[in-house]
Design an enzyme around this catalytic site. Structure first.
Site, PDB file in Angstrom:
ATOM      1  N   LYS A  16      43.588  15.024  53.346  1.00  0.00           N
ATOM      2  CA  LYS A  16      43.807  13.697  53.888  1.00  0.00           C
ATOM      3  C   LYS A  16      42.460  12.972  53.995  1.00  0.00           C
ATOM      4  O   LYS A  16      41.451  13.674  53.948  1.00  0.00           O
ATOM      5  CB  LYS A  16      44.547  13.769  55.228  1.00  0.00           C
ATOM      6  CG  LYS A  16      43.681  14.149  56.426  1.00  0.00           C
ATOM      7  CD  LYS A  16      44.468  14.152  57.698  1.00  0.00           C
ATOM      8  CE  LYS A  16      44.332  12.879  58.503  1.00  0.00           C
ATOM      9  NZ  LYS A  16      43.147  12.787  59.361  1.00  0.00           N
TER      10      LYS A  16
ATOM     11  N   ASP B 224      48.328  18.857  55.073  1.00  0.00           N
ATOM     12  CA  ASP B 224      48.229  18.350  56.436  1.00  0.00           C
ATOM     13  C   ASP B 224      47.892  19.591  57.249  1.00  0.00           C
ATOM     14  O   ASP B 224      48.729  20.487  57.384  1.00  0.00           O
ATOM     15  CB  ASP B 224      49.557  17.750  56.901  1.00  0.00           C
ATOM     16  CG  ASP B 224      49.430  17.176  58.297  1.00  0.00           C
ATOM     17  OD1 ASP B 224      48.819  17.844  59.152  1.00  0.00           O
ATOM     18  OD2 ASP B 224      49.925  16.077  58.543  1.00  0.00           O
ATOM     19  N   HIS B 225      46.673  19.668  57.781  1.00  0.00           N
ATOM     20  CA  HIS B 225      46.256  20.955  58.350  1.00  0.00           C
ATOM     21  C   HIS B 225      47.100  21.356  59.570  1.00  0.00           C
ATOM     22  O   HIS B 225      47.097  22.509  59.968  1.00  0.00           O
ATOM     23  CB  HIS B 225      44.752  20.965  58.667  1.00  0.00           C
ATOM     24  CG  HIS B 225      44.377  20.287  59.943  1.00  0.00           C
ATOM     25  ND1 HIS B 225      44.172  18.939  60.035  1.00  0.00           N
ATOM     26  CD2 HIS B 225      44.165  20.773  61.183  1.00  0.00           C
ATOM     27  CE1 HIS B 225      43.846  18.632  61.277  1.00  0.00           C
ATOM     28  NE2 HIS B 225      43.833  19.728  62.002  1.00  0.00           N
TER      29      HIS B 225
ATOM     30  N   LYS C 198      49.024  25.404  61.261  1.00  0.00           N
ATOM     31  CA  LYS C 198      48.971  25.968  62.616  1.00  0.00           C
ATOM     32  C   LYS C 198      50.223  26.812  62.852  1.00  0.00           C
ATOM     33  O   LYS C 198      51.341  26.341  62.648  1.00  0.00           O
ATOM     34  CB  LYS C 198      48.899  24.850  63.668  1.00  0.00           C
ATOM     35  CG  LYS C 198      47.609  24.030  63.598  1.00  0.00           C
ATOM     36  CD  LYS C 198      47.597  22.971  64.698  1.00  0.00           C
ATOM     37  CE  LYS C 198      46.494  21.940  64.513  1.00  0.00           C
ATOM     38  NZ  LYS C 198      45.143  22.419  64.748  1.00  0.00           N
TER      39      LYS C 198
ATOM     40  N   GLU D 181      42.863  14.673  72.602  1.00  0.00           N
ATOM     41  CA  GLU D 181      41.571  15.319  72.353  1.00  0.00           C
ATOM     42  C   GLU D 181      40.571  14.879  73.419  1.00  0.00           C
ATOM     43  O   GLU D 181      40.690  13.771  73.957  1.00  0.00           O
ATOM     44  CB  GLU D 181      41.023  14.899  70.986  1.00  0.00           C
ATOM     45  CG  GLU D 181      41.920  15.255  69.830  1.00  0.00           C
ATOM     46  CD  GLU D 181      41.275  14.870  68.507  1.00  0.00           C
ATOM     47  OE1 GLU D 181      40.594  15.724  67.929  1.00  0.00           O
ATOM     48  OE2 GLU D 181      41.432  13.732  68.076  1.00  0.00           O
TER      49      GLU D 181
ATOM     50  N   ASP E  39      44.601   7.819  61.450  1.00  0.00           N
ATOM     51  CA  ASP E  39      43.999   9.154  61.461  1.00  0.00           C
ATOM     52  C   ASP E  39      45.007  10.239  61.855  1.00  0.00           C
ATOM     53  O   ASP E  39      44.948  11.353  61.347  1.00  0.00           O
ATOM     54  CB  ASP E  39      42.827   9.139  62.462  1.00  0.00           C
ATOM     55  CG  ASP E  39      41.940  10.368  62.353  1.00  0.00           C
ATOM     56  OD1 ASP E  39      41.801  10.888  61.231  1.00  0.00           O
ATOM     57  OD2 ASP E  39      41.380  10.791  63.387  1.00  0.00           O
TER      58      ASP E  39
ATOM     59  N   HIS F  80      49.813  13.988  61.096  1.00  0.00           N
ATOM     60  CA  HIS F  80      50.011  15.084  62.056  1.00  0.00           C
ATOM     61  C   HIS F  80      51.171  14.826  63.023  1.00  0.00           C
ATOM     62  O   HIS F  80      52.015  15.691  63.244  1.00  0.00           O
ATOM     63  CB  HIS F  80      48.739  15.310  62.880  1.00  0.00           C
ATOM     64  CG  HIS F  80      47.505  15.478  62.037  1.00  0.00           C
ATOM     65  ND1 HIS F  80      47.529  16.057  60.794  1.00  0.00           N
ATOM     66  CD2 HIS F  80      46.211  15.137  62.259  1.00  0.00           C
ATOM     67  CE1 HIS F  80      46.294  16.076  60.293  1.00  0.00           C
ATOM     68  NE2 HIS F  80      45.483  15.518  61.163  1.00  0.00           N
TER      69      HIS F  80
ATOM     70  N   LYS G  97      41.542  10.019  71.554  1.00  0.00           N
ATOM     71  CA  LYS G  97      40.291  10.736  71.750  1.00  0.00           C
ATOM     72  C   LYS G  97      39.782  10.449  73.163  1.00  0.00           C
ATOM     73  O   LYS G  97      40.173   9.473  73.783  1.00  0.00           O
ATOM     74  CB  LYS G  97      39.257  10.278  70.716  1.00  0.00           C
ATOM     75  CG  LYS G  97      39.698  10.618  69.282  1.00  0.00           C
ATOM     76  CD  LYS G  97      38.537  10.675  68.334  1.00  0.00           C
ATOM     77  CE  LYS G  97      38.975  11.035  66.927  1.00  0.00           C
ATOM     78  NZ  LYS G  97      39.284  12.452  66.726  1.00  0.00           N
TER      79      LYS G  97
END
Ligand code: BG6
Length: 510
Positions: free
Chosen positions: A172, A201-202, A206, A240, A259, A264, A360
């Site tokens: 991405k 998509d990391h 998971k 985050e 982002d 995600h 964030k």
């Protein structure tokens, strides 16, 4: 999706043994951007972990492609040094680097120096990879995606002849809005077949994200409750504590919506809300994910809250506001937080809002999906001192803790009926003894064995962008930006979004 099935049975050692994944096929793993941060931080550690787990074929090799004037020996030394820092055990403690595993892996790393825009780079690669299976990993800035794939197409590197496979993994950001994602997909598909493309998509790497499907569809008692009759609403949080870090240049033009949301957050929502696929086959799973994303109502402006952090305190330390961060425009209108109310227009979810938020510099690092069930009828307890029954909530913890918590009411011991809220918790790490993982192992391994279940198809990506597209347009209006102090729960307007529906967010901080 072999990994899901393997991990689901891993509490029984024998069963785990029987379910050990098979070794990947022989071939070459070509990393464009081989000298970059992602390669050092995540890809090499993941490949190292796969090597350590015995999942790489003896004829597996790696070619790093980059422009830097560095010798292959120096590059291997750099990887060794960063591995010492980054090989992790479940993302926390460093484990010792096994010299023999590293030595074997290092001996298989080659370096091709060249520009991604120069045909000569691809000629060199073609010679080095003739008649071999190849995975091309695009660990490069997004502006190179199209160029590299065009070259792979023109040079013949993408052609699958003589029984070999040629696959491309793309990182991405996949586009910056709906139109650019559609254009990028079209460009890729001019050079490759959809089944050769693995869009990463990391979050899908998971374990606990994958576990949402295992939990829902391998147990008998969740699914009957998983609908509008029993569920009041769903909250999805990806919070985050970090700020923009060293990425101001990228983040200023991106913001929290682009982002995190089309990728995600939409993955979390799709895993939670999709219908049962007819099998765990890649297309069956991805069909259902796309369907549910396509069923999301067009966003209404009053259902979106954008925010930006101002100076505040994180873990007792004062931190700067977003506009004071190095590289950020002092008048920046980029959002670092977004909350949305989404409605899914299908039989299962009609009338059940999905509230999502990500940001964030929030009060804690926490990614979770909370399923809020409808309250029990009060009739039975109307003569007892019960003001309010504890809501039944099922929380799927993705990170930093991994597990599931059920919250419900129980009778407090004593002669009278008093009810109190209790929690029952399943902690992933207490049950399963997982090996070292960066989250990329599963994704790389699945690509090697040709399983695209955990990767996004063109239509998945476009469906995610379609959901957020109106919010990108409203984001141009400076009046849409709220502020929140770093270390807080987010802007007040986000609380108002739920208060309007007589609901409230679960707390992010403790
Ligand atoms: C990345 C975003 O895709 O995901 C980052 O670009 C964000 O801004 C990160 O910090 C969050 O990932 P994780 O795994 O830490 O939740």
């Amino acid at each position: 999706m072999e990994s899901i099935i393997a991990s689901a049975s891993s509490q029984i050692d024998d069963a785990r043994h029987e379910n050990m994944p098979r070794r990947g096929p022989p071939g070459v793993f070509v990393i464009f951007g081989g000298g970059g941060d992602l390669t050092h931080r995540l890809l090499v550690p993941a490949i190292y972990n796969l090597a350590g787990a015995g999942l790489l074929d003896s004829d597996f090799s790696i070619i790093m492609v980059d422009w830097a004037d560095i010798s292959p020996d120096q590059l291997r030394q750099d990887f060794h040094d960063s591995l010492e820092n980054f090989v992790t055990s479940r993302g926390t403690e460093a484990v010792a680097l096994h010299g023999d595993v590293w030595k074997r892996l290092a001996s298989r790393i080659d370096y091709v120096r060249g520009s991604f825009e120069d045909g000569a780079t691809y000629d060199t690669l073609a010679k080095k990879t003739a008649n071999r299976n190849c995975i091309f990993y695009l660990a490069v800035a997004a502006r190179f995606f199209g160029t590299i794939v065009d070259h792979l197409g023109q040079s013949g590197l993408a052609r699958e002849t003589g029984g070999v496979f040629r696959r491309v993994i793309i990182e991405k950001p996949f586009g910056s809005d709906l139109a650019s994602a559609v254009a990028l997909n079209a460009r890729l598909l001019r050079n490759l077949d959809e089944r050769q493309i693995y869009r990463i998509d990391h979050y899908l790497g998971k374990e606990t994200v994958q576990n949402i499907l295992a939990l829902r569809f391998s147990n008998g008692f969740f699914e009957p409750l998983w609908n509008r009759d029993n569920i009041d609403h769903v909250q999805i949080t990806a919070a985050e504590t970090v700020g923009v870090e060293q990425r101001a240049k990228f983040y200023e033009g991106t913001g929290a919506v682009r982002d995190m949301v089309p990728n995600h957050v939409m993955q979390l929502l799709a895993m939670t809300a999709m219908e049962a696929p007819i099998s765990f086959d890649a297309d069956a799973v991805r069909d259902e994910k796309t369907k549910v994303l396509k069923a999301i109502h067009t966003l209404q402006r009053h259902d979106v809250v954008r925010g930006q952090y101002t100076a505040g305190t994180i873990k007792g330390q004062p931190v700067a506001g977003y506009r004071e961060e190095p590289g950020v425009d002092p008048h920046s209108g980029t959002e670092t937080y977004v909350a949305m109310k989404l409605q899914i227009d299908n039989w299962r979810w009609a009338g059940v809002p999905f509230y999502v938020r990500t940001g964030k510099r929030l009060a804690a690092r926490k990614t979770e999906v909370a399923i809020h069930f409808k309250s029990a009828p009060y009739a039975l307890f109307r003569d007892t001192p019960v003001d309010k029954l504890t809501p039944n909530i099922m929380m799927l913890h993705i990170q930093p803790t991994e597990g599931v918590t059920m919250q419900f009411s129980a009778k407090i011991p004593g002669p009278t009926v008093h009810l109190g809220g209790v929690r029952m918790k399943f902690d992933y790490s207490e049950w399963f003894h997982e090996g070292p993982s960066t989250g990329y192992e599963t994704l790389i391994y699945d690509c090697m064995i040709g399983d695209a279940t955990l990767f996004q198809r063109a239509d998945n990506i476009e469906a995610g962008w379609r959901v957020v597209q109106p919010a990108l347009e409203w984001g141009q209006d400076p009046a849409s930006l709220n502020v929140y102090p770093a270390g807080s729960e987010g802007p007040k307007a986000a609380d108002d979004l739920l208060a309007r529906d007589h609901r409230h967010w679960l707390k992010i901080g403790s």
